[in-house]
Every structure is written in structure tokens, then in C-alpha cells.
Design a protein around this motif. Structure first.
Motif, short mmCIF file in Angstrom:
data_model
loop_
_atom_site.label_atom_id
_atom_site.label_comp_id
_atom_site.label_asym_id
_atom_site.label_seq_id
_atom_site.Cartn_x
_atom_site.Cartn_y
_atom_site.Cartn_z
N THR A 117 0.83 -1.20 0.00
CA THR A 117 0.00 0.00 0.00
C THR A 117 0.87 1.25 0.00
N ASP A 118 1.88 1.28 0.86
CA ASP A 118 2.78 2.44 0.94
C ASP A 118 4.04 2.26 0.11
N GLY A 119 4.31 1.05 -0.36
CA GLY A 119 5.50 0.80 -1.15
C GLY A 119 6.78 0.83 -0.32
N VAL A 120 6.71 0.32 0.91
CA VAL A 120 7.89 0.32 1.79
C VAL A 120 8.11 -1.09 2.34
N ASP A 121 9.30 -1.29 2.87
CA ASP A 121 9.66 -2.53 3.54
C ASP A 121 9.54 -2.29 5.05
N ILE A 122 8.81 -3.15 5.75
CA ILE A 122 8.65 -3.01 7.20
C ILE A 122 9.55 -4.06 7.85
N THR A 123 10.46 -3.61 8.67
CA THR A 123 11.44 -4.53 9.29
C THR A 123 10.94 -5.06 10.63
N HIS A 132 -3.61 -2.28 5.30
CA HIS A 132 -2.58 -2.21 4.27
C HIS A 132 -2.36 -3.60 3.71
N PHE A 133 -2.09 -3.65 2.41
CA PHE A 133 -1.86 -4.91 1.71
C PHE A 133 -0.39 -5.29 1.91
N ILE A 134 -0.17 -6.41 2.63
CA ILE A 134 1.17 -6.84 3.00
C ILE A 134 1.52 -8.13 2.25
#
Length: 166
Positions: A117-123, A132-134
Motif C-alpha cells: 500500500t505504501d511501497g515500503v519494507d517493514i522490518t 494495508h496490503f502486506i
């Protein structure tokens, strides 16, 4: 005499051709009357909804052939409740949407999960936003209720997963 024989043969040929044409004209006209009438049983009117239904049936049949006749269980969306103290661990390519509760990422390595959804990597240890689509590019990573949360999570899952105790 030879000339007269030629004229006679030519005359007979012309008369024969005229008779043949004369006989064919009514037959051709009758053939037109037996042509197909739009909307008749020989040429039915086909509606858009009929075509849509036929195409949908063909698509379903083709999808059934490609999946071996069984729906792929990994493609079904399942609503999963993750109690406090457990991890929801994904297999390769699984997709999650956290619907309720506060979730954090679990990852055994430095890589995380993809928030499409945000175009980021969550660590590891970082919060996962709700709705959000993960995507889990590799298995062995997942989500767990945030520290201090007293209720579990509600997560929509597509793909294979397992619930593990912390």
C-alpha cells in the motif's frame, strides 16, 4: 449446307441456354424465400447476457482445467484471529491485511515484509498499519500482536500460514 447446320446448332444452343436460364430464375427466387429469417429458429437472436454467461462458463471450465479441477486453497481469503502470545507466520508469497488490533512484524533476519500500500519494507519489530496490503516474499516471517496489547489481531490471509507460540 454446312453453314445452315452451323446456324441450326447455334440456334439450338441459344434456345437451350434460354430455357436453362428460364428454368433457373424461378428456382433462384424460390431459394431466396427459404433464406434464413433473423430471429427465427434457424437464426436466433442472441442477447448480450447469453454471450456473457457462455463466456463465463468457458472461463470457469478453463480455470478448472488449469487448477486440476480443484480450487487452490492458497488463493482463498481466510479471516484468522491471532491471540496474544502467538505469531502468524506466512509461507512464501502469502498476503495479509491486518483488519483489527495493533500488529508488529516478526522476522528472523534483517529483511522485513513488503507493505504494498505504501511501497515500503517493514522490518522486524516495526508496526504494521491496519488495512494495508502486506506481501511476504519469503516464508518464515509474520506478524504478532504489539507488546502491551491485551487483545489479539484479526488478519485476512491469502496463502499458506501457521500460528506459532512465542
Amino acid at each position: 449446307m454446312r453453314l445452315n447446320g452451323y446456324k441450326l446448332t447455334l440456334s439450338v444452343a441459344v434456345v437451350g441456354a434460354a430455357l436453362w436460364v428460364g428454368l433457373k430464375i424461378p428456382t433462384m427466387a424460390e431459394g431466396d424465400s427459404t433464406s434464413v429469417t433473423p430471429g427465427s429458429i434457424n437464426d436466433p437472436v442472441v442477447t448480450k447476457s447469453y454471450i456473457d454467461q457462455q463466456v463465463a462458463d468457458l472461463v470457469k471450465a478453463e480455470v478448472g482445467k488449469q487448477s486440476g479441477g480443484q480450487a487452490d486453497q492458497g488463493q482463498q481469503v481466510e479471516v484468522v484471529t491471532v491471540p496474544v502470545g502467538k505469531f502468524l507466520i506466512a509461507d512464501d508469497g502469502a498476503e495479509f491485511i491486518v483488519r483489527a488490533g495493533k500488529a508488529v512484524v516478526y522476522s528472523a533476519d534483517s529483511n522485513g515484509i513488503s507493505d504494498l500500500t505504501d511501497g515500503v519494507d517493514i522490518t522486524n519489530g516495526k508496526p504494521v498499519p491496519n488495512n494495508h496490503f502486506i506481501l511476504f516474499p519469503r516464508g518464515g516471517r509474520g506478524v504478532t500482536p504489539a507488546p502491551g496489547q491485551k487483545t489479539g489481531l484479526t488478519v485476512m490471509v491469502r496463502g499458506k500460514y501457521e500460528l506459532l507460540v512465542q
